[in-house]
Design an enzyme around this catalytic site. Structure first.
Site, PDB file in Angstrom:
ATOM      1  N   LYS A 119      48.690  28.278  49.002  1.00  0.00           N
ATOM      2  CA  LYS A 119      48.982  28.792  48.449  1.00  0.00           C
ATOM      3  C   LYS A 119      48.380  30.268  49.422  1.00  0.00           C
ATOM      4  CE  LYS A 119      46.790  31.444  44.180  1.00  0.00           C
ATOM      5  NZ  LYS A 119      46.254  31.775  43.281  1.00  0.00           N
ATOM      6  N   SER A 194      48.050  32.041  38.887  1.00  0.00           N
ATOM      7  CA  SER A 194      48.650  32.344  40.391  1.00  0.00           C
ATOM      8  C   SER A 194      48.742  32.090  41.375  1.00  0.00           C
ATOM      9  CB  SER A 194      46.893  33.128  40.900  1.00  0.00           C
ATOM     10  OG  SER A 194      46.028  32.778  41.222  1.00  0.00           O
ATOM     11  N   SER A 218      45.085  29.344  36.935  1.00  0.00           N
ATOM     12  CA  SER A 218      45.476  29.772  38.139  1.00  0.00           C
ATOM     13  C   SER A 218      46.106  28.222  39.305  1.00  0.00           C
ATOM     14  CB  SER A 218      45.366  30.728  38.946  1.00  0.00           C
ATOM     15  OG  SER A 218      45.411  31.687  38.691  1.00  0.00           O
TER      16      SER A 218
END
Length: 503
Positions: A119, A194, A218
């Site tokens: 990420k 996210s 997330s």
């Protein structure tokens, strides 16, 4: 109210436009009833007591039953170069990658030459970390890898991508730098935030695992919506060194994979202190208890009342599989669960506003959703922030009461299948709901208290999209949730299925 809040924000050094002030005022007004109710309940708890739970001072001892875990080698059919070919093809449809990382050198170890995804709020040496923000699109390359990445690289794994995220891991589904990431199971849906790009990369079969971060769900939400297994570890078990910060209290780093066995291997490699993150401390061994005799609590109320029937059916299937193996159902309710989400976000947004104050003159380049969310924290009084931290300890006490008679809590990960684009509404038994009214009802419970939680795929809804259950254990009992999930996955194939077009 808007004028007063705008004046206060300006006094504190935040230069907001009139629309930003209006959005802030609306958000503050929506959360004020929760803050007011908490103010009316006096307490003498030291707010630091909330840290004692996950640090080991108050956490239960790890059970001796079951075997300790040591990492094992993983096999993967794709080399890093082949994984990049698959990921590039998937990106054309899903918009899941910010940077493709070619020609990185693998090392030796249990994960030798295994590709993985990262990420883009987590540093990889030599690669910019953008956090999906226009304000960081020209960021310089990171000087060193985050601790979690460095540990995997030391085990031989190869980072092949920096993946899409909502802006700073807190913005909306449409970050200005990249736009939305589409769900591999249905590109008309959102992959979830996210850690959206990382989940998509795993779901399409480019990589066996990836690294995400989790402040309100997330890791677990995109795992749930993409049919994956995702772990939010106990607070402080995995170092955050080299991660773009968002919330000191709530933030964790965790692995996303197809199955619990892979998650366990990755987690065991990235956990433990690094001498740099002050919250990361020495840990007990990772122990997998026997499923037989596990005591499972199934709290209801707020955690299950707004929930699609297909999600409920998936939770029931998981529970049935565990009880068939000798687990037992025990009572356990969490009266404060309904307050975890608004109070958790009060803490998160206050801390995020403090972190982003240095860039307040560039908020006009932020995602408007980012500003609307974190600006709520601008005007939070210190007394309200401290009272929220006290509530954190009170909620931990409620979980202590449940875990006095239970080893595991099982609830829905999120109430519905993946949100529709572009508005990201979710459908629960035929009725539409706004995304933020539903998505994190259960997940924030773990971020606020520090408890570990594992999202586990439990089947598919009539719309063909995955559903998921959330397994929650006491601090530093990740082995319990992983053992239960591993048993379930040995007897089901939900986690093995691939999205149409990506088999």
């Amino acid at each position: 109210m808007s004028d007063a809040l705008g004046a206060l924000a300006a006094h504190l050094g935040y230069r907001l436009t009139p629309p930003q002030v209006e959005a802030m005022a609306a958000a503050v007004a929506a959360t004020e009833p929760h803050a007011a109710a908490l103010r009316a309940e006096p307490t003498l708890i030291d707010p630091d007591q909330g840290n004692a739970w996950s640090s080991g001072v108050r956490s239960p001892s790890v059970p001796s039953e079951g075997g300790t875990f040591s990492p094992v080698g993983l096999s993967w059919p794709l080399s890093p170069a082949e994984a990049l070919v698959r990921l590039r093809a998937a990106h054309e449809t899903l918009n899941c990658t910010i940077a493709f990382l070619d020609d990185r050198t693998p090392g030796d170890g249990p994960l030798a030459n295994i590709p993985f995804a990262v990420k883009d709020v987590i540093d990889v040496a030599g690669v910019p970390t953008t956090a999906a923000s226009l304000t960081r699109k020209d960021a310089p390359p990171a000087a060193e890898s985050a601790t979690v990445v460095a540990r995997l690289e030391a085990a031989g794994a190869v980072a092949i991508s920096k993946d899409t995220t909502t802006e700073f891991a807190v913005g909306g589904p449409h970050p200005p730098l990249t736009g939305a990431t589409r769900n591999p199971w249905d590109p008309r849906r959102w992959a979830g935030g996210s850690s959206m790009g990382t989940a998509a990369a795993v779901a399409v079969g480019a990589v066996p695992f990836g690294l995400g971060t989790d402040v309100g769900g997330s890791v677990r939400l995109p795992s749930a919506w993409c049919g994956l297994t995702g772990l939010k570890p106990t607070a402080g078990s995995v170092p955050r060194t080299g991660v773009v910060p968002l919330s000191w209290t709530a933030e964790t780093v965790g692995p996303i994979a197809r199955d619990a066995a892979t998650v366990a291997t990755v987690f065991d490699l990235i956990r433990g202190p690094d001498g740099r993150d002050p919250r990361a401390r020495e840990l007990p061994p990772l122990v997998f208890p026997d499923v037989r005799g596990l005591r499972i609590a199934l709290p209801g109320g707020y955690l299950t009342e707004l929930c699609d029937s297909a999600v409920r059916a998936g939770v029931a299937e998981l529970v049935d599989a565990l009880t068939a193996a000798g687990a037992v159902i025990v009572p356990g309710e969490i009266p404060g669960a309904e307050r975890a989400l608004p109070i958790g976000y009060e803490i998160v947004f206050t801390e995020a506003a403090a972190l982003h104050r240095i860039d307040a003159d560039r908020w006009d380049s932020y995602d408007p959703v980012t500003v609307a969310r974190i600006s709520q924290g601008i005007t939070t009084p210190a007394s309200d922030y401290l009272r929220a931290l006290q509530f954190r300890a009170e909620l931990q006490a409620e979980l202590d009461a449940v875990f006095a008679g239970a080893d595991l809590i099982i609830v829905p990960t999120t109430p519905a299948t993946a949100p529709r684009l572009p508005d990201c509404t979710v459908t629960i038994d035929g009725e539409r709901y706004p995304l933020y009214a539903a998505q994190s009802r259960a997940t924030m419970l773990g971020n606020l208290t520090g408890a570990p939680g594992l999202a586990v795929p439990t089947g598919f809804a009539p719309d063909g999209l995955p559903v998921s259950a959330l397994l929650i254990a006491p601090p530093h009992r990740e082995g319990t949730v992983l053992a239960a999930a591993r048993h379930y996955q040995e007897h089901t194939d939900h986690h093995r299925r691939r999205p149409p077009g990506f088999a």
